[in-house]
Design a protein around this motif. Structure first.
Motif, short mmCIF file in Angstrom:
data_model
loop_
_atom_site.label_atom_id
_atom_site.label_comp_id
_atom_site.label_asym_id
_atom_site.label_seq_id
_atom_site.Cartn_x
_atom_site.Cartn_y
_atom_site.Cartn_z
N GLY A 90 31.59 62.33 27.67
CA GLY A 90 30.23 61.72 27.71
C GLY A 90 29.90 60.07 27.91
N HIS A 91 31.34 59.65 27.51
CA HIS A 91 31.42 58.06 27.71
C HIS A 91 31.46 57.72 29.08
CE1 HIS A 91 32.81 59.32 23.68
NE2 HIS A 91 32.02 57.84 23.25
N ARG A 92 31.28 56.30 29.32
CA ARG A 92 31.53 55.62 30.71
C ARG A 92 32.47 54.54 30.40
NH1 ARG A 92 26.82 56.03 33.99
NH2 ARG A 92 27.42 53.87 34.92
N LEU A 93 33.31 54.44 31.35
CA LEU A 93 34.44 53.13 31.30
C LEU A 93 34.67 52.64 32.47
CD1 LEU A 93 37.07 54.27 28.57
CD2 LEU A 93 35.39 52.74 28.35
N VAL A 94 34.70 51.52 32.86
CA VAL A 94 35.07 50.82 34.16
C VAL A 94 36.53 50.45 34.01
CG1 VAL A 94 34.70 48.76 35.57
CG2 VAL A 94 32.63 49.94 34.60
N LEU A 95 37.37 51.14 35.04
CA LEU A 95 38.69 50.87 34.57
C LEU A 95 39.39 50.72 36.03
CD1 LEU A 95 39.31 54.14 32.50
CD2 LEU A 95 39.18 51.72 31.66
N HIS A 144 32.15 57.87 38.96
CA HIS A 144 30.54 57.51 39.25
C HIS A 144 30.48 56.45 40.38
CE1 HIS A 144 26.48 56.86 37.84
NE2 HIS A 144 26.39 55.59 37.93
N ALA A 170 37.22 51.58 39.18
CA ALA A 170 36.31 52.57 39.15
C ALA A 170 35.54 52.73 38.00
CB ALA A 170 37.05 54.06 39.31
N ASP A 171 34.18 53.08 38.05
CA ASP A 171 33.32 53.33 36.99
C ASP A 171 33.24 54.71 36.75
OD1 ASP A 171 31.20 53.83 35.22
OD2 ASP A 171 29.77 52.80 36.50
N GLU A 200 32.99 58.42 34.68
CA GLU A 200 32.06 59.27 33.80
C GLU A 200 33.16 60.19 33.06
OE1 GLU A 200 28.81 61.48 35.33
OE2 GLU A 200 28.43 59.76 36.77
N LEU A 201 33.34 60.12 31.77
CA LEU A 201 34.35 60.94 31.00
C LEU A 201 33.75 62.14 30.56
CD1 LEU A 201 35.85 57.90 29.01
CD2 LEU A 201 37.05 59.17 30.74
N ALA A 254 27.98 60.78 22.07
CA ALA A 254 28.83 59.74 22.69
C ALA A 254 28.23 58.37 22.69
CB ALA A 254 29.35 60.04 23.87
N LEU A 255 28.65 57.44 22.05
CA LEU A 255 27.93 56.21 22.10
C LEU A 255 28.36 55.11 22.94
CD1 LEU A 255 27.42 55.59 18.08
CD2 LEU A 255 25.81 56.66 19.84
N GLU A 256 27.70 54.29 23.18
CA GLU A 256 28.31 53.21 24.11
C GLU A 256 29.31 52.21 23.19
OE1 GLU A 256 25.52 51.56 27.43
OE2 GLU A 256 24.28 51.97 25.66
N LEU A 257 30.20 51.47 23.65
CA LEU A 257 31.43 50.91 22.94
C LEU A 257 30.86 50.09 22.01
CD1 LEU A 257 34.11 50.41 25.87
CD2 LEU A 257 33.70 52.16 24.17
#
Lengths: 382, 154
Positions: free
Chosen positions: B103-108, B74, B96-97, B99-100, B46-49
Motif C-alpha cells: 500500500g506504500h509508494r516509493l520513488v526508487l 505507477h 520509478a514511482d 506502488e508497493l 499503510a502510512l506515508e514515510l
C-alpha cells in the motif's frame, strides 16, 4: 465598499545572467510599482514579501521593510506556500484591505537563482538535503525539480492518452506569445523541429519543456480606496484556494487532482463562470502543467487539453488565450508573479504586440509543491 | 537473494541519506535486506514515510515492519541530466514511482546498472543499493525486461 484593486505594477529587467541580489531586485520592483501609481513609500502601510523556498541564504523576508526604505507598517508578512505564495499574497492583501486593517499594500516577489558559479540546474541538483523523504528521493537519483515533474508528466500522458506532441504544442504556444513580450527571455521563433532538438532532461521533459530561471522581481500595489493611486486599475473580483492532501499510496492518483475548488471559489466570488474568462494565466513551470491545469480547473472538456494545444487554441489568435506573455516557459520564471504580471498588463490593454483584443477578465493561478497548493484570482479591468 | 549492490553504480556517496533521521527504521531494515515501512499501530493502514497521525483512524502510534518487497510501476522517467560530481552513471538512468503491494509508494532507482526502464504497470521487486554507508531500497525488473544478451552489450 469598492473592490480591492491592483493599482500599481513594477518589475525589474528579467536577467538570465548572474547579477543582482534578491533584496536589491525586490526594492527596485517596489520602487517601480509605486512610481507606476504615483505613491510614496510613506503612503504604504502594508508589505507582503514572497521568496523562493529552498536553501539560498539571501532570500528576501520581512527585513525587506527596512531594506526597501519603508516607514512604520501595520501589516508585514513573509508568506510561504511554495509556488502558490504570490497569488496567496494578493489574496492576503485583499482580505486585509476589506477588513480595513490597511489602506495600501505592496506585494513583492524576488529571486536570484542565476549565479556566476554553476548553472541554475546545477544549483537545484545540489539542493534538497539528505533527510526525510526528499533525502531518500535524492538518494534514488531524483535530483532537482525536473525528474519529479517528469514522473508527473509520464503518468499524466499515460492516464490521458497524451503524447510528446502535446507537450511540444504547449512549448510552441508559449514561445509564440513570448515573441510579442519584450520582458520574455526566450524570444527566438521556435518550431516543432527546434523543440525536438532540445536536449532531454528527464523523459518526457526536454529543456524546452522547463521554465527558464531568471534573476528578477515583480511588485504590485493594492488598494480599495479609489483615492489611492492614479492610473489604470485592475479589480480583484475573486480569490480561491485549494490544498488537496493527496495520500501517496497504492491505487491513488497523487500527482494531480484536487485544485478545482480554488477556481470555483474565485469565480463564485466574482459572480462569473468559466465562459466569462477572456484570459487564462497559469503557473507553468513545465509544459505538462499547463495541460494538467486546464483539465484540473475544468477550463476545457475532460481529455481535451492536448487536442486544444495541438490545434493552436492556446496561442495567439486561439479560442483559449493561455499564458499570453510566454508564461514561465518562454517568458520568465518568477513563480506566481509571472501569470499575475501578464494578467495586469493585458487587462490594462498594455500588451502591445501580444495584446488579446477586448481582454476584460482573467483567471490567474498559482501552484505550489507537487501540484499540492492552488491559489487563484479572478481579475477584471476596472 | 542477491539483490544488494556493495558499491553504488549511480550516485556519489555524498548523496547518502542521513540514516539517523526520521526514516531510520527504513535504513536499519534495508541494511538487513528487508523493506521496513510505517503503518498505523491501531488500524494497520499503510502510512506515508513522514506521516505522524493516521488519516484513517486518527491513531498517533506508528509502527515500522517488514513488508513484501514487490510492487508495480505507477510512473517512470529516464533521467538524462547527470550532474557532475553527484551522478556517477555514464548513461541516462531510470527512476520509478512504485506502488508497493503493502500500500506504500516509493520513488526508487534500479538496484543494478543497465536496467531497462520498466513500463507503467509492470511488476517490480525491491532490492537494495549501498550508497556510501547506507543501504537504500531500489527496484529490480523481471529477467525478461533485462537485455537478454548482456555479454554482447557494448
Amino acid at each position: 465598499m469598492n473592490a480591492p484593486a491592483i493599482v500599481g505594477l513594477g518589475a525589474t529587467v528579467m536577467s538570465t545572467s548572474p547579477g543582482g541580489e534578491a533584496a536589491a531586485l525586490a526594492a527596485e520592483a517596489v520602487g517601480a510599482a509605486l512610481a507606476d501609481c504615483g505613491l510614496a513609500r510613506s503612503e504604504v502601510d502594508g508589505l507582503l514579501v514572497g521568496s523562493s523556498q529552498g536553501v539560498r541564504p539571501d532570500r528576501v523576508g520581512v527585513q525587506l521593510a527596512a531594506q526597501a526604505g519603508f516607514g512604520d507598517l501595520r501589516l508585514l508578512e513573509h508568506i510561504e506556500i511554495k509556488g502558490a505564495t504570490t497569488i496567496a499574497m494578493v489574496e492576503r492583501a485583499v482580505l486585509a484591505l476589506r477588513e480595513g486593517v490597511v489602506r495600501t499594500v505592496v506585494c513583492v516577489f524576488a529571486d536570484a537563482p542565476v549565479r556566476a558559479r554553476g548553472s541554475a540546474g546545477s544549483m537545484y541538483a545540489h539542493s534538497g538535503g539528505n533527510s526525510g523523504v526528499r533525502g531518500l528521493e535524492r538518494a534514488s537519483g531524483l535530483l532537482g525539480s525536473v525528474p519529479t515533474y517528469a514522473l508527473l508528466a509520464a503518468r499524466w500522458l499515460h492516464v490521458h492518452g497524451g503524447a510528446a506532441e502535446d507537450l511540444c504544442a504547449v512549448a510552441l504556444a508559449a514561445r509564440a506569445w513570448a515573441l510579442g513580450n519584450p520582458a520574455a527571455v526566450q524570444r527566438t521563433p521556435l518550431d516543432a523541429d527546434g523543440y525536438h532538438a532540445s536536449p532531454m532532461v528527464a523523459e518526457p521533459l526536454r529543456r524546452l519543456d522547463c521554465a527558464r530561471p531568471v534573476n528578477g522581481a515583480v511588485a504590485v500595489v493594492l488598494a480599495a480606496d479609489p483615492g489611492v493611486g492614479e492610473g489604470a486599475r485592475v479589480a480583484v473580483r475573486g480569490t480561491g484556494r485549494a490544498h488537496p492532501v493527496r495520500r501517496r499510496r497504492t491505487g491513488a492518483e497523487s500527482w494531480f487532482g484536487g485544485g478545482r475548488p480554488a477556481v470555483d471559489s474565485a469565480l463564485g466570488h466574482a459572480g462569473m463562470t468559466r465562459g466569462d474568462l477572456d484570459l487564462i494565466e497559469l503557473y507553468d513551470p513545465f509544459t505538462v502543467v499547463t495541460l494538467a491545469l486546464l483539465e484540473e480547473y475544468a477550463l476545457c472538456l475532460p481529455g481535451q487539453a492536448g487536442e486544444l494545444a495541438r490545434a493552436g487554441q492556446l496561442g495567439p489568435g486561439g479560442e483559449l488565450p493561455t499564458n499570453t506573455g510566454g508564461g514561465q516557459l518562454s517568458g520568465f520564471y518568477l513563480q506566481g508573479m509571472t501569470p499575475l504580471h501578464e494578467a495586469v498588463v493585458q487587462l490594462r490593454g498594455a500588451g502591445a504586440e501580444r495584446q488579446v483584443p477586448g481582454a476584460g477578465t482573467a483567471l490567474v493561478g498559482g501552484l505550489g509543491g507537487r501540484s499540492d497548493h492552488h491559489a487563484c484570482l479572478v481579475l477584471e479591468a476596472a | 537473494m542477491t539483490t544488494t549492490q556493495l558499491t553504488d553504480w549511480l550516485l556519489a556517496p555524498g548523496l547518502a541519506p542521513d540514516p539517523a533521521d526520521s526514516l531510520a527504521p527504513l535504513y536499519t531494515g534495508a541494511a538487513a535486506d528487508e523493506l521496513h515501512l510505517p503503518h498505523c499501530a491501531a488500524c494497520g493502514l499503510a502510512l506515508e514515510l513522514e506521516q505522524r497521525v493516521c488519516d484513517g483512524c486518527g491513531g498517533a502510534e506508528v509502527i515500522w515492519r517488514a513488508v513484501a518487497p514487490a510492487g508495480t510501476v505507477h510512473s517512470v522517467t529516464v533521467v538524462h541530466r547527470r550532474e557532475p560530481g553527484l551522478v556517477l552513471a555514464e548513461e541516462p538512468y531510470p527512476v520509478a514511482d512504485i506502488e508497493l503491494a503493502s500500500g506504500h509508494r516509493l520513488v526508487l532507482a534500479p538496484v543494478f546498472p543497465g536496467t531497462a526502464p520498466p513500463a507503467i504497470g509492470d511488476p517490480v521487486a525491491i532490492g537494495f543499493r549501498r550508497l556510501g554507508e547506507v543501504a537504500v531500497p531500489g527496484f529490480t525488473t523481471a529477467p525478461a525486461a533485462h537485455d537478454p544478451y548482456p555479454e554482447e552489450a557494448s
